[in-house]
Every structure is written in structure tokens, then in C-alpha cells.
Motif scaffolding. Structure first.
Motif, mmCIF file in Angstrom:
data_model
loop_
_atom_site.group_PDB
_atom_site.id
_atom_site.type_symbol
_atom_site.label_atom_id
_atom_site.label_comp_id
_atom_site.label_asym_id
_atom_site.label_seq_id
_atom_site.Cartn_x
_atom_site.Cartn_y
_atom_site.Cartn_z
ATOM 1 N N ARG A 115 0.824 -1.211 0.000
ATOM 2 C CA ARG A 115 0.000 0.000 0.000
ATOM 3 C C ARG A 115 0.861 1.265 0.000
ATOM 4 N NH1 ARG A 115 -4.139 -1.967 4.819
ATOM 5 N NH2 ARG A 115 -4.977 -3.802 3.717
ATOM 6 N N ASP A 116 2.041 1.143 0.586
ATOM 7 C CA ASP A 116 2.909 2.320 0.696
ATOM 8 C C ASP A 116 4.343 1.850 0.557
ATOM 9 O OD1 ASP A 116 4.271 4.605 1.256
ATOM 10 O OD2 ASP A 116 3.552 4.821 3.319
ATOM 11 N N LEU A 117 4.983 2.197 -0.563
ATOM 12 C CA LEU A 117 6.347 1.732 -0.805
ATOM 13 C C LEU A 117 7.319 2.285 0.230
ATOM 14 C CD1 LEU A 117 7.702 -0.143 -2.785
ATOM 15 C CD2 LEU A 117 8.307 1.815 -4.207
ATOM 16 N N ALA A 118 6.955 3.393 0.862
ATOM 17 C CA ALA A 118 7.808 3.948 1.913
ATOM 18 C C ALA A 118 7.794 3.063 3.150
ATOM 19 C CB ALA A 118 7.356 5.359 2.277
ATOM 20 N N ALA A 119 6.722 2.298 3.331
ATOM 21 C CA ALA A 119 6.609 1.440 4.512
ATOM 22 C C ALA A 119 6.841 -0.026 4.186
ATOM 23 C CB ALA A 119 5.223 1.604 5.136
ATOM 24 N N VAL A 120 7.200 -0.330 2.948
ATOM 25 C CA VAL A 120 7.390 -1.722 2.552
ATOM 26 C C VAL A 120 8.555 -2.331 3.334
ATOM 27 C CG1 VAL A 120 9.058 -1.368 0.687
ATOM 28 C CG2 VAL A 120 7.414 -3.243 0.528
ATOM 29 N N ASP A 121 8.485 -3.618 3.575
ATOM 30 C CA ASP A 121 9.565 -4.336 4.251
ATOM 31 C C ASP A 121 10.835 -4.218 3.400
ATOM 32 O OD1 ASP A 121 11.300 -6.107 5.464
ATOM 33 O OD2 ASP A 121 9.793 -7.663 5.778
ATOM 34 N N THR A 122 11.835 -3.540 3.936
ATOM 35 C CA THR A 122 13.054 -3.324 3.153
ATOM 36 C C THR A 122 13.732 -4.641 2.788
ATOM 37 O OG1 THR A 122 14.303 -3.016 5.203
ATOM 38 C CG2 THR A 122 13.462 -1.043 4.130
ATOM 39 N N ALA A 123 13.541 -5.671 3.616
ATOM 40 C CA ALA A 123 14.132 -6.979 3.304
ATOM 41 C C ALA A 123 13.536 -7.543 2.017
ATOM 42 C CB ALA A 123 13.915 -7.944 4.466
ATOM 43 N N LEU A 124 12.273 -7.229 1.744
ATOM 44 C CA LEU A 124 11.642 -7.685 0.502
ATOM 45 C C LEU A 124 12.283 -6.987 -0.693
ATOM 46 C CD1 LEU A 124 9.498 -9.168 -1.142
ATOM 47 C CD2 LEU A 124 7.896 -7.318 -0.606
ATOM 48 N N VAL A 125 12.525 -5.681 -0.569
ATOM 49 C CA VAL A 125 13.191 -4.944 -1.651
ATOM 50 C C VAL A 125 14.576 -5.523 -1.892
ATOM 51 C CG1 VAL A 125 14.025 -2.680 -2.399
ATOM 52 C CG2 VAL A 125 11.886 -2.854 -1.111
ATOM 53 N N ASP A 126 15.317 -5.746 -0.819
ATOM 54 C CA ASP A 126 16.671 -6.313 -0.959
ATOM 55 C C ASP A 126 16.622 -7.695 -1.602
ATOM 56 O OD1 ASP A 126 17.608 -4.056 0.308
ATOM 57 O OD2 ASP A 126 17.792 -5.003 2.281
ATOM 58 N N HIS A 127 15.674 -8.508 -1.182
ATOM 59 C CA HIS A 127 15.540 -9.866 -1.724
ATOM 60 C C HIS A 127 15.288 -9.815 -3.227
ATOM 61 C CE1 HIS A 127 14.166 -14.109 -1.779
ATOM 62 N NE2 HIS A 127 13.277 -13.669 -2.658
ATOM 63 N N LEU A 128 14.348 -8.976 -3.638
ATOM 64 C CA LEU A 128 13.992 -8.919 -5.050
ATOM 65 C C LEU A 128 15.142 -8.341 -5.880
ATOM 66 C CD1 LEU A 128 11.840 -9.528 -7.075
ATOM 67 C CD2 LEU A 128 10.723 -7.359 -6.538
ATOM 68 N N CYS A 129 15.814 -7.329 -5.357
ATOM 69 C CA CYS A 129 16.962 -6.768 -6.082
ATOM 70 C C CYS A 129 18.080 -7.795 -6.238
ATOM 71 C CB CYS A 129 17.481 -5.526 -5.362
ATOM 72 S SG CYS A 129 16.418 -4.082 -5.571
ATOM 73 N N ASP A 130 18.304 -8.597 -5.202
ATOM 74 C CA ASP A 130 19.307 -9.657 -5.297
ATOM 75 C C ASP A 130 18.948 -10.642 -6.398
ATOM 76 O OD1 ASP A 130 20.813 -8.613 -3.248
ATOM 77 O OD2 ASP A 130 20.004 -9.944 -1.696
ATOM 78 N N ARG A 131 17.671 -11.003 -6.487
ATOM 79 C CA ARG A 131 17.249 -11.958 -7.520
ATOM 80 C C ARG A 131 17.396 -11.348 -8.914
ATOM 81 N NH1 ARG A 131 17.818 -13.980 -3.548
ATOM 82 N NH2 ARG A 131 16.692 -15.673 -2.513
ATOM 83 N N TYR A 132 17.031 -10.082 -9.067
ATOM 84 C CA TYR A 132 17.193 -9.425 -10.366
ATOM 85 C C TYR A 132 18.673 -9.372 -10.766
ATOM 86 C CZ TYR A 132 12.351 -7.675 -10.432
ATOM 87 O OH TYR A 132 10.987 -7.560 -10.474
ATOM 88 N N THR A 133 19.530 -9.046 -9.788
ATOM 89 C CA THR A 133 20.957 -8.924 -10.085
ATOM 90 C C THR A 133 21.536 -10.275 -10.486
ATOM 91 O OG1 THR A 133 21.161 -7.076 -8.535
ATOM 92 C CG2 THR A 133 23.197 -8.219 -9.151
ATOM 93 N N GLN A 134 21.128 -11.340 -9.766
ATOM 94 C CA GLN A 134 21.620 -12.678 -10.094
ATOM 95 C C GLN A 134 21.196 -13.102 -11.491
ATOM 96 O OE1 GLN A 134 20.149 -15.196 -6.937
ATOM 97 N NE2 GLN A 134 21.292 -14.074 -5.356
ATOM 98 N N ALA A 135 20.039 -12.616 -11.920
ATOM 99 C CA ALA A 135 19.543 -12.954 -13.264
ATOM 100 C C ALA A 135 20.023 -11.957 -14.320
ATOM 101 C CB ALA A 135 18.017 -12.998 -13.246
ATOM 102 N N ASP A 136 20.925 -11.041 -13.928
ATOM 103 C CA ASP A 136 21.473 -10.026 -14.831
ATOM 104 C C ASP A 136 20.385 -9.100 -15.373
ATOM 105 O OD1 ASP A 136 23.710 -8.813 -15.939
ATOM 106 O OD2 ASP A 136 23.487 -9.874 -17.850
ATOM 107 N N ARG A 137 19.368 -8.876 -14.534
ATOM 108 C CA ARG A 137 18.290 -7.945 -14.909
ATOM 109 C C ARG A 137 18.571 -6.612 -14.202
ATOM 110 N NH1 ARG A 137 13.089 -11.713 -13.695
ATOM 111 N NH2 ARG A 137 11.977 -9.747 -14.099
ATOM 112 N N LEU A 138 19.676 -5.992 -14.595
ATOM 113 C CA LEU A 138 20.168 -4.822 -13.873
ATOM 114 C C LEU A 138 19.239 -3.620 -14.002
ATOM 115 C CD1 LEU A 138 23.990 -5.051 -14.657
ATOM 116 C CD2 LEU A 138 22.693 -6.049 -12.774
ATOM 117 N N ALA A 139 18.604 -3.462 -15.148
ATOM 118 C CA ALA A 139 17.693 -2.329 -15.336
ATOM 119 C C ALA A 139 16.526 -2.408 -14.353
ATOM 120 C CB ALA A 139 17.173 -2.302 -16.776
#
Length: 559
Positions: free
Chosen positions: A364-388
């Protein structure tokens, strides 16, 4: 003794507890050496604690202490103090151990030589002198003769807080004595099971659990003594069930009620799956059926969800675990992250990624989103070379939160994607707009200054602080950065920051003040105006001469 060394004590306790233990050497008293490689002693801290150190046990050096930290299974400072005391007396230990073994053998030989009448006389003498021993033996006697009514009455007496409560409440100072008395219930119930009356033990231990749950609300159990009693009752219940083999369906219903908090307040933490061998196939079917019914009736209940998750994991049913979590999704995306991790563990990465992305979409609010979820998803994107996509998510998160941390994370992602200059310009524009709109008196300085400092763009950070403001922490950092090249500007900052400190007291304040004086002296040295600094310090000493600790600290630094 080979395992008792300072190095091993430090390894077991950790550096902090080891150093604190050194300060308790004078508090160790009553050191007693046992013939089987143990040492007991008392250590007087905020209270008197009893310590037992095992020097040559099967697991090597170990120990127990009844302080709160020790009761959690930690090797505490009191154990360190006793260990160091023993090391200091190590030359005499072999003789003390031999003497202890000799005393134990002499006692055993003497007791073995006594007649039945002499032993009875000795026991009666001890019972007359030791009230607690008398109570324990009374319970054993009642258990042995199968006098359930007497055992039940005695259990109620042991769990009654009345004798320990002046105003209907057991204070902290009396909590341990009450817990010691309540602990006798565990041995009494164990005695019933051991004498072939396990069915009666089941009934009584459940009654005892209810009584203990009722008593805990009126006891200051800050140190967790009653938790230990509750754990003992839980073990006694399991042992009685294994011996008596009660009706599987009845046991399943009781376990479900207990797990859902219907029977006590969680003081006796019982895991229904520990009873798998007692329940058998029939009981487990009933247990799972009741758990599902309870969860369906209250999908957001913590106890219901925990029980369902526990049962599903025990069966290796990942989909059931996900269904439990999916029925009550947190708006900040945390539950989506839990599901994603479960799927990753189950080696279903595509589904895990979908759940993580869904968590971001549904937040509902990206400012209040669980930062661990953001980190998790960014790690998965980076591992898949989806840097953009990593950059896009970091950008969105930064735009929602605009902190130094989110700025740093965006910078790392953009540099990896080779697009930082453009991203930096947009990010700084947002931070500058925030700085210009800051409300006067708002706690903390603008993130713009911190971001520019983190970029090592000191000149831009100084300009931003001048134009949009900064807090004292930021100005101090800026002054430290420019002191070598712009000592006049740095000096102005230091003089402003030191002024309010001169009106305050306390050693921490004095340390800050002296630290600033050292910086001011360096500025005057660079400006080749030492006499001006001397005049400033002289005036300061005159005004602050009553602050003896400050004067001493200034003397130590030759100020």
C-alpha cells in the motif's frame, strides 16, 4: 584441569563477559571442590548467585549459574570469575580433589555400615530440620501409596502463592523461593509415573498447568523461574503420556486446545508433534483435522497459523505452508517475502520471484514496505542479470523514502548498470527539493548533505548546508573535511558548536568539549595564530575552573 585456561574461559564467555568477570574476583566466596571434577561457589553481584563449574566433563569445560543470563544457557561473568579464581589456586586443586573423593568414599562407607534403624533415625533427623526435604518426601510417600487425593492437595499447596504474597502478589525478591517450591510438583508427578500410575499423573499434571498459569499473573517472574517449572511440567506430561498411552483422540483434542492457548497462557510450551509416537496414525489424523478447523475459523490468529505451519512443515507440504501465509498477507509485503523464501528453499525459484514481485505491487505504501523484501527482489534481479529492473526498483524505493541508505543502494545498483550519473542528478534534485521544504526545528539534518558527503563531494555538501541548513552532526563532519584547506570556515563551526557545551556538565560533555578544543587548536595552528588560541583556552579555564573533571581532562591533553 587441562581445559581450564584463560583462553577457554574467554572463548566460552566472549570478550565482554570475560572482562566483566575479572571485576568479580573479589566477589567469589564459598569455593568448594568436588571429587568428580566440579567446583561450586557463590558470587555476590546485585544478588548472590550460585555457580557450578565442571572442569573435565564429557563436553570439556562447562558451567551453570543461576543468574538470569546464565539461566539462558550462557557462560556468564560469574562463571568466568569462579574459573579465574580456580586458576589462581590451581596448585592446590589436586590435593583438594583427592580430599573430596576421600570424604565422599568415607561418607558412603559410613552410610552403608548403618543399620536400617540407624538410617531411619538419620532420615527422621534430617526431615525434622529441613522443611523442604520433608515436603519432598511427603509427596513421594503419597505418590508411592497411590494416594491421589493427598498428592492433589499437596500440589495445590505447593502452587499456592499465598505464603509468598503480602498483598496478593509475589514480589521479585520472593519469586525464586516460590518457584523452588512449585518445582517440587514436577518431581511428584514424575514419581507417580515411575510408580506405575501414569494415568493419574496425566490428570494431575494438567491440573498443575492450569494452577501455574493462574499463579503466574501474580508473580514477578522477571528471571523466568516459573518458565523452568512450566517446562518441567511439559516434560512430565509427555513422559506420563508415553507411559499411559491415553486415548489418541482425547489427547489430540487436548493438545490442540493447549496449542491454541485455551488451556493456559503459554507458560508450558508444548509441541504437539513431540507426541507423534503417542498419538499414532489415528491421533495424528484427528490432530490435523482439528488444526485445520481452528485455522479456517480464524485465519489471522497467530496460534492457529503457527500450528498449521508447524504441521505442514512436518509433512513437507510446502503448498500448505504457503496457503497458511497467503490467507493473511501483511500490507508491507513481509508475508510475501516469507512465502518467497519458502519457495526458494523448496527450489521453486520462478514461483518465489512471482511472490516477491507481487509483494511490491500490492504494498500500500512503498515507503513502509519491508526493506528486506526490496533487498531480496533486487538480489534476484541482479543474479539474473536484470540490472535495469534492479535500478528501477531501487529508484522507486528511494523516491518513496529518500534516505541516505536508499540513496546508497540506488547508487550501487546504478553503478553496476553503468547509469549512475543520470540517476544521481535526478536523485539529488529530489533531495534538494526536500531540503528546501524542510520545516524549521525538524529533527535531523537534510539527507541531501549526507548524500553529498557520502559521494565525497565536500564542496557541494558545504554549499548545500549553507543554503538549506544542516544539523550539528553534519556541520561537524563538514568542518572536519575542510579544516586542512579552509581552517577559518572550520574554526567558525567549532566555536559555534562548543559554546552550548560550556553551560553543561557531565564527563561525556567534557569529552566532547575537549575534542572540539583539539580541533580549534589545530585550526589556529594552521592559521598561525597560537596566541589567540592560548587566550581562548585561558578564558575558558577561568570560567570553567569549578569543573574538576574537565580541568583534569584538559590537562591530560595539554590544553
Amino acid at each position: 584441569m587441562s581445559g581450564l585456561t584463560e583462553a577457554n574461559l574467554k572463548m566460552l564467555a566472549g570478550a565482554r563477559s570475560f572482562e566483566r568477570g575479572r571485576g568479580y574476583l573479589d566477589a567469589v566466596s564459598g569455593v568448594e571442590v568436588g571429587g568428580e571434577g566440579w567446583v561450586t561457589a557463590s558470587v555476590h553481584g546485585s544478588e548472590r548467585y550460585e555457580v557450578e563449574l565442571s572442569l573435565d566433563g564429557p563436553g570439556g569445560l562447562s558451567g551453570e549459574c543461576d543468574c538470569p543470563y546464565g539461566l539462558e544457557g550462557n557462560f556468564c561473568k560469574h562463571l568466568v570469575a569462579v574459573g579465574l579464581t580456580v586458576l589462581a589456586r590451581s596448585e592446590g586443586l589436586p590435593l583438594q580433589w583427592k580430599a573430596a573423593r576421600d570424604r565422599a568414599q568415607d561418607l558412603d562407607s559410613w552410610l552403608s555400615a548403618l543399620s536400617k534403624d540407624e538410617l531411619l533415625a538419620l532420615v527422621r533427623e534430617q526431615v525434622g530440620e529441613d522443611r523442604r526435604l520433608r515436603h519432598r518426601l511427603e509427596l513421594r510417600a503419597a505418590s508411592a501409596r497411590g494416594d491421589i487425593a493427598s498428592v492433589r492437595a499437596r500440589i495445590r499447596e505447593l502452587l499456592d502463592i499465598g505464603p509468598f504474597a503480602q498483598y496478593g502478589y509475589v514480589e521479585y525478591a520472593d519469586a525464586r523461593a516460590y518457584a523452588d517450591q512449585a518445582g517440587q510438583v514436577v518431581s511428584a508427578i514424575g514419581g507417580l509415573t515411575g510408580s506405575g500410575r501414569a494415568a493419574d499423573a496425566i490428570i494431575l499434571v494438567r491440573e498443575a498447568m492450569k494452577l501455574l498459569a493462574g499463579a503466574v499473573e501474580s508473580v514477578d517472574d522477571s528471571d523466568g523461574w516459573l518458565g523452568s517449572v512450566g517446562a518441567g511440567l511439559a516434560d512430565a506430561h509427555l513422559a506420563a503420556c508415553r507411559a499411559a498411552r491415553p486415548d489418541p483422540e482425547e489427547l489430540a483434542r487436548w493438545l490442540i486446545g493447549h496449542a491454541l492457548g485455551e488451556l493456559d497462557d503459554g507458560l508450558t510450551d508444548i509441541d504437539p508433534l513431540d507426541y507423534e509416537d503417542v498419538l499414532g496414525t489415528e491421533g495424528l489424523v484427528v490432530l490435523r483435522k482439528l488444526a485445520v478447523q481452528a485455522w479456517q475459523a480464524n485465519r489471522r490468529g497467530w496460534a492457529e497459523k503457527h500450528l498449521m505451519e508447524r504441521l505442514a512443515k512436518a509433512r513437507g507440504d510446502v503448498d500448505a505452508v504457503i496457503a497458511v501465509h497467503a490467507a493473511d498477507l501483511a500490507p508491507n509485503g513481509h508475508t510475501h517475502l516469507v512465502i518467497a523464501r519458502e519457495l526458494d528453499t523448496a527450489r521453486r525459484p520462478a514461483e518465489a520471484l512471482c511472490w516477491a514481485e507481487r509483494g511490491i505491487r500490492e504494498a500500500r505504501d512503498l515507503a513502509a514496505v519491508d526493506t528486506a523484501l526490496v533487498d531480496h527482489l533486487c538480489d534476484r534481479y541482479t543474479q539474473a542479470d536484470r540490472l535495469a529492473e534492479t535500478v528501477a526498483l531501487r529508484r522507486d524505493h528511494f523516491c518513496a523514502r529518500r534516505t541516505l541508505l536508499t540513496y546508497q543502494q540506488l547508487r550501487a545498483a546504478a553503478r553496476a548498470a553503468d547509469c549512475w550519473p543520470a540517476e544521481r542528478e535526478d536523485a539529488l534534485a529530489l533531495l534538494r527539493a526536500d531540503a528546501e521544504q524542510r520545516q524549521p526545528g525538524r529533527c535531523g539534518g537534510p539527507a541531501l548533505v549526507d548524500a553529498l558527503l557520502d559521494d565525497k563531494d565536500v564542496e557541494a555538501a558545504w554549499q548545500a548546508a549553507t543554503e538549506t541548513g544542516a544539523d550539528d552532526r553534519q556541520w561537524l563532519t563538514l568542518a572536519d573535511h575542510v579544516r586542512a584547506t579552509r581552517p577559518t570556515d572550520a574554526l567558525g563551526v567549532y566555536l559555534r558548536l562548543i559554546e552550548p557545551l560550556t553551560a553543561q556538565t557531565g564527563n561525556a560533555i567534557y569529552e566532547q568539549l575537549v575534542s572540539l578544543l583539539l580541533r580549534i587548536r589545530d585550526c589556529h595552528r594552521r592559521l598561525e595564530s597560537p596566541e589567540e588560541f592560548t587566550g581562548y583556552v585561558t578564558a575558558l579555564r577561568t570560567a570553567q575552573k569549578r569543573k574538576r573533571n574537565l580541568m583534569r581532562l584538559m590537562d591530560e591533553h595539554h590544553l
